[in-house]
Design an enzyme around this catalytic site. Structure first.
Site, PDB file in Angstrom:
ATOM      1  N   GLY A  64       0.835  -1.193   0.000  1.00  0.00           N
ATOM      2  CA  GLY A  64       0.000   0.000   0.000  1.00  0.00           C
ATOM      3  C   GLY A  64       0.871   1.244   0.000  1.00  0.00           C
ATOM      4  N   GLU A  77       5.633  -3.511   0.628  1.00  0.00           N
ATOM      5  CA  GLU A  77       5.724  -3.186  -0.795  1.00  0.00           C
ATOM      6  C   GLU A  77       4.940  -1.900  -0.974  1.00  0.00           C
ATOM      7  OE1 GLU A  77       4.893  -2.478  -4.129  1.00  0.00           O
ATOM      8  OE2 GLU A  77       3.874  -4.384  -4.512  1.00  0.00           O
ATOM      9  N   CYS A  83       1.765   0.391  -8.544  1.00  0.00           N
ATOM     10  CA  CYS A  83       2.843   0.923  -7.708  1.00  0.00           C
ATOM     11  C   CYS A  83       4.107   1.167  -8.518  1.00  0.00           C
ATOM     12  CB  CYS A  83       3.115  -0.025  -6.549  1.00  0.00           C
ATOM     13  SG  CYS A  83       3.246  -1.735  -7.056  1.00  0.00           S
ATOM     14  N   GLU A 119       3.942  10.213  -5.739  1.00  0.00           N
ATOM     15  CA  GLU A 119       3.139   9.214  -6.441  1.00  0.00           C
ATOM     16  C   GLU A 119       1.728   9.772  -6.665  1.00  0.00           C
ATOM     17  OE1 GLU A 119       2.097   5.466  -4.271  1.00  0.00           O
ATOM     18  OE2 GLU A 119       2.854   4.538  -6.110  1.00  0.00           O
TER      19      GLU A 119
HETATM   20  P1  NAI Z   1      -3.496   2.695   2.058  1.00  0.00           P
HETATM   21  O1  NAI Z   1      -2.035   2.445   2.183  1.00  0.00           O
HETATM   22  O2  NAI Z   1      -4.166   3.520   3.106  1.00  0.00           O
HETATM   23  O3  NAI Z   1      -4.284   1.283   1.979  1.00  0.00           O
HETATM   24  C1  NAI Z   1      -3.713   0.025   1.723  1.00  0.00           C
HETATM   25  C2  NAI Z   1      -4.187  -0.978   2.772  1.00  0.00           C
HETATM   26  O4  NAI Z   1      -3.731  -0.559   4.057  1.00  0.00           O
HETATM   27  C3  NAI Z   1      -5.698  -1.127   2.910  1.00  0.00           C
HETATM   28  O5  NAI Z   1      -6.006  -2.487   3.155  1.00  0.00           O
HETATM   29  C4  NAI Z   1      -6.014  -0.294   4.124  1.00  0.00           C
HETATM   30  O6  NAI Z   1      -7.190  -0.712   4.788  1.00  0.00           O
HETATM   31  C5  NAI Z   1      -4.797  -0.557   4.982  1.00  0.00           C
HETATM   32  N1  NAI Z   1      -4.531   0.475   6.004  1.00  0.00           N
HETATM   33  C6  NAI Z   1      -4.783   1.810   5.932  1.00  0.00           C
HETATM   34  N2  NAI Z   1      -4.406   2.422   7.079  1.00  0.00           N
HETATM   35  C7  NAI Z   1      -3.911   1.452   7.890  1.00  0.00           C
HETATM   36  C8  NAI Z   1      -3.363   1.447   9.215  1.00  0.00           C
HETATM   37  N3  NAI Z   1      -3.260   2.575   9.939  1.00  0.00           N
HETATM   38  N4  NAI Z   1      -2.935   0.284   9.737  1.00  0.00           N
HETATM   39  C9  NAI Z   1      -3.012  -0.861   9.012  1.00  0.00           C
HETATM   40  N5  NAI Z   1      -3.535  -0.919   7.776  1.00  0.00           N
HETATM   41  C10 NAI Z   1      -3.976   0.214   7.213  1.00  0.00           C
HETATM   42  O7  NAI Z   1      -3.743   3.334   0.629  1.00  0.00           O
HETATM   43  P2  NAI Z   1      -5.002   4.230   0.148  1.00  0.00           P
HETATM   44  O8  NAI Z   1      -5.351   5.213   1.219  1.00  0.00           O
HETATM   45  O9  NAI Z   1      -6.057   3.335  -0.322  1.00  0.00           O
HETATM   46  O10 NAI Z   1      -4.362   4.974  -1.102  1.00  0.00           O
HETATM   47  C11 NAI Z   1      -3.594   6.156  -0.922  1.00  0.00           C
HETATM   48  C12 NAI Z   1      -2.383   6.146  -1.814  1.00  0.00           C
HETATM   49  O11 NAI Z   1      -1.542   5.064  -1.484  1.00  0.00           O
HETATM   50  C13 NAI Z   1      -2.653   5.947  -3.297  1.00  0.00           C
HETATM   51  O12 NAI Z   1      -3.011   7.132  -3.923  1.00  0.00           O
HETATM   52  C14 NAI Z   1      -1.335   5.433  -3.771  1.00  0.00           C
HETATM   53  O13 NAI Z   1      -0.438   6.492  -3.976  1.00  0.00           O
HETATM   54  C15 NAI Z   1      -0.849   4.594  -2.626  1.00  0.00           C
HETATM   55  N6  NAI Z   1      -1.123   3.149  -2.839  1.00  0.00           N
HETATM   56  C16 NAI Z   1      -0.096   2.350  -3.239  1.00  0.00           C
HETATM   57  C17 NAI Z   1      -0.330   1.024  -3.520  1.00  0.00           C
HETATM   58  C18 NAI Z   1       0.750   0.112  -3.965  1.00  0.00           C
HETATM   59  O14 NAI Z   1       0.472  -0.880  -4.606  1.00  0.00           O
HETATM   60  N7  NAI Z   1       1.991   0.355  -3.614  1.00  0.00           N
HETATM   61  C19 NAI Z   1      -1.679   0.453  -3.432  1.00  0.00           C
HETATM   62  C20 NAI Z   1      -2.683   1.358  -2.943  1.00  0.00           C
HETATM   63  C21 NAI Z   1      -2.389   2.671  -2.685  1.00  0.00           C
END
Ligand code: NAI
Ligand code: MG
Length: 496
Positions: A246, A268, A302, A399
């Site tokens: 994420g 990742e 990503c 990003e």
């Molecule tokens: P996020 O990183 O918040 O979400 C990814 C996962 O983490 C989800 O399952 C979410 O429920 C979980 N999560 C969120 N906060 C958490 C916490 N405090 N503790 C544990 N788990 C937690 O990503 P989001 O908000 O959906 O997207 C924001 C930005 O993140 C996107 O615009 C993008 O830039 C990036 N992103 C990168 C990804 C990748 O594949 N590297 C995938 C998704 C988002």
């Protein structure tokens, strides 16, 4: 009473969407303890698609307990490697059998074209389970060649234990497969938390995990939000390892949460991957590959090749052709057979991309194409190319996670690796050239987990993937991922 027509065509997908979805804990489908549910939406229309159980700390506790028991004393602890391998292979066959249902649910939940979920996401998940099925029987230690006389020593590779896995919404089924397959191959048990935007295919996968015959508690799937369920999982003292994909921001939160019991962590995270086109490249191939490198999956990748560096001599040709290609991309709901690009996953992502591109334009960047949301129904954003950027602009540094490319000319090929590395990230890079030496030199100089030469976005279960710098910790796929899910134990025998 009017019955709303299901957005799914496939019978199993329709049935799946027709009732609120429960969570999988200890082999049973259960509601959340709080009784709460949350809605998931179809990004092509903004309409509600289904209700899903909203798990939080209490549900995570139950799931971890089930995983702990299955690991320490349940049948899984005695399941031999060949049987683990067979179960993984069987699961891959069940996914293949239900490929259409998975593809439709993925498209409706995430927005991506059905042709993509059917050709990339579902087969990729199948391949991952098959690849890891083969590894189950090949986890071996070594006999050591000691300098100390009188001892005999060897190593054992043991599963790390109970694993918490937190995954994102851009490739929901595929990310579940990348995470689950290696953990199960080596004998770990798992609590998986899918992204709140896209939990559906992980839940269908849970049904097939049951059908394949994995013992109760080996795989638990808790749906819910990051700040509640995700935080409880990454901070849980009875979890031995957490694996996360994420945002870099949340990756850092998870690293801190994991420090309580020093659970192992693999991450990742985000990227801002450079894609470098030299003037000596096969230019039409470079143009086509670079368009795919940024626009694939609506740019929600990503490792998206979001910083394009083009040698000055060919800059206008390349950017002109890329802008034409961007203009021709057909945006439509993913279920529409003509769809080449679907909507972004959520209103939140649409707002984020819109805000960042607006910021870039205000700072002086110019859009040769796109540069704004489509408007109307759904979360669609126009494929966009920005020129006249400066290295310190947010659109170049951060990003965006949308279909937005910054195109930047360069004159000195010797300096370009330095510019490519001018980022906090290091997930991937692209290089386009016909000069073999230049290709290898660039591959060596770029600080990134993957360098694609004359191709982009090529993934294979056998090819390690992960990040340098703030793009992450650890490598997924290939034999390397097995390191993340095993501990090495040295056994030393005296009296020899
Ligand atoms: P996020 O990183 O918040 O979400 C990814 C996962 O983490 C989800 O399952 C979410 O429920 C979980 N999560 C969120 N906060 C958490 C916490 N405090 N503790 C544990 N788990 C937690 O990503 P989001 O908000 O959906 O997207 C924001 C930005 O993140 C996107 O615009 C993008 O830039 C990036 N992103 C990168 C990804 C990748 O594949 N590297 C995938 C998704 C988002
Ligand atoms: Mg978030």
């Amino acid at each position: 009473m009017a019955v709303m027509e299901s957005p799914a065509k496939d019978a199993r997908a329709r049935e799946f969407l027709s009732v609120p979805r429960k969570m999988l804990i200890n082999g049973k489908w259960v509601d959340s303890i709080s009784g709460k549910t949350f809605a998931v939406y179809n990004p092509a229309t903004g309409e509600e698609l289904a209700q899903v159980a909203e798990g939080d700390k209490a549900d995570i506790d139950l799931a971890v307990k089930a995983a702990r028991k299955a690991f320490d004393s349940g049948p899984w602890s005695k399941t031999p490697p060949n049987v683990r391998g067979k179960l993984l292979w069987k699961l891959s066959e069940l996914i293949e059998k239900h490929a259409r249902s998975f593809a439709e649910l993925e498209t409706l939940d995430n927005g991506k074209a059905l042709t993509i979920s059917g050709a990339v996401d579902v087969p990729g998940a199948v391949e991952m389970f098959q690849y890891m099925a083969g590894w189950a029987t090949k986890i071996e230690g070594r006999t050591l060649n000691l300098s100390s006389p009188g001892f005999h020593a060897y190593t054992r590779r043991e599963p790390v234990g109970v694993v918490g896995q937190i995954i994102p919404w851009n490739f929901p089924l595929l990310m579940a497969a990348w995470k689950l397959a290696p953990a199960l191959a080596v004998g770990c048990t798992v609590v998986l938390k899918p992204a709140e935007q896209t939990p559906l295919t992980a839940l269908l996968l849970g049904e097939l995990i049951q059908e394949a015959g994995f013992p109760d508690g080996v795989v638990n799937i808790v749906t819910g939000f990051g700040e509640t369920a995700g935080a409880a999982l990454s901070g849980h003292d009875d979890v031995d390892k957490v694996a996360f994909t994420g945002s870099t921001e949340v990756g850092k939160i998870i690293l801190r949460a994991a420090s309580g019991n020093l659970k192992k962590v693999s991450l990742e995270l985000g990227g801002k991957s450079p894609n470098v086109i030299f003037a000596d490249a096969d230019i039409p191939a470079a143009i086509a590959g670079s368009a795919m490198g940024i626009f694939f999956n609506q740019g929600q990748v990503c490792c998206a090749g979001s910083r394009l560096y083009v040698e000055k001599k060919v800059f206008d040709t390349v950017v002109g052709a890329l802008s034409d290609a961007a203009k021709d991309i057909k945006l439509a709901p993913g279920m529409d057979p003509s769809c080449q690009m679907g909507p972004l996953v959520s209103q939140e992502q649409l707002d984020r991309v819109t805000r960042m591109v607006e910021g870039g334009k205000k700072a002086g960047a110019k859009a040769t194409v796109g540069g704004e949301p489509c408007g109307g129904e759904g979360y669609f954003y126009k494929p966009t190319i920005l020129i006249d950027t400066k290295p310190d602009m947010e659109v170049v540094k951060d990003e965006i996670f949308g279909p937005v490319l910054t195109a930047i000319p360069f004159t000195d090929p010797n300096d370009i690796a330095v510019e490519a590395n001018n980022t906090i990230y290091g997930l991937a890079a692209g290089v386009w050239t016909r000069d073999v030496s230049k290709a290898h030199q660039m591959a060596a100089k770029i600080k990134a987990g993957t360098v694609w030469v004359n191709c982009y976005n090529v993934f294979d279960s056998s090819m390690p993937f992960g990040g340098y710098k703030q793009s992450g910790i650890g490598r997924e796929m290939g034999p390397d991922v097995l390191e993340l899910y095993t501990e090495t134990k040295s056994v030393c025998i005296g009296g020899m």
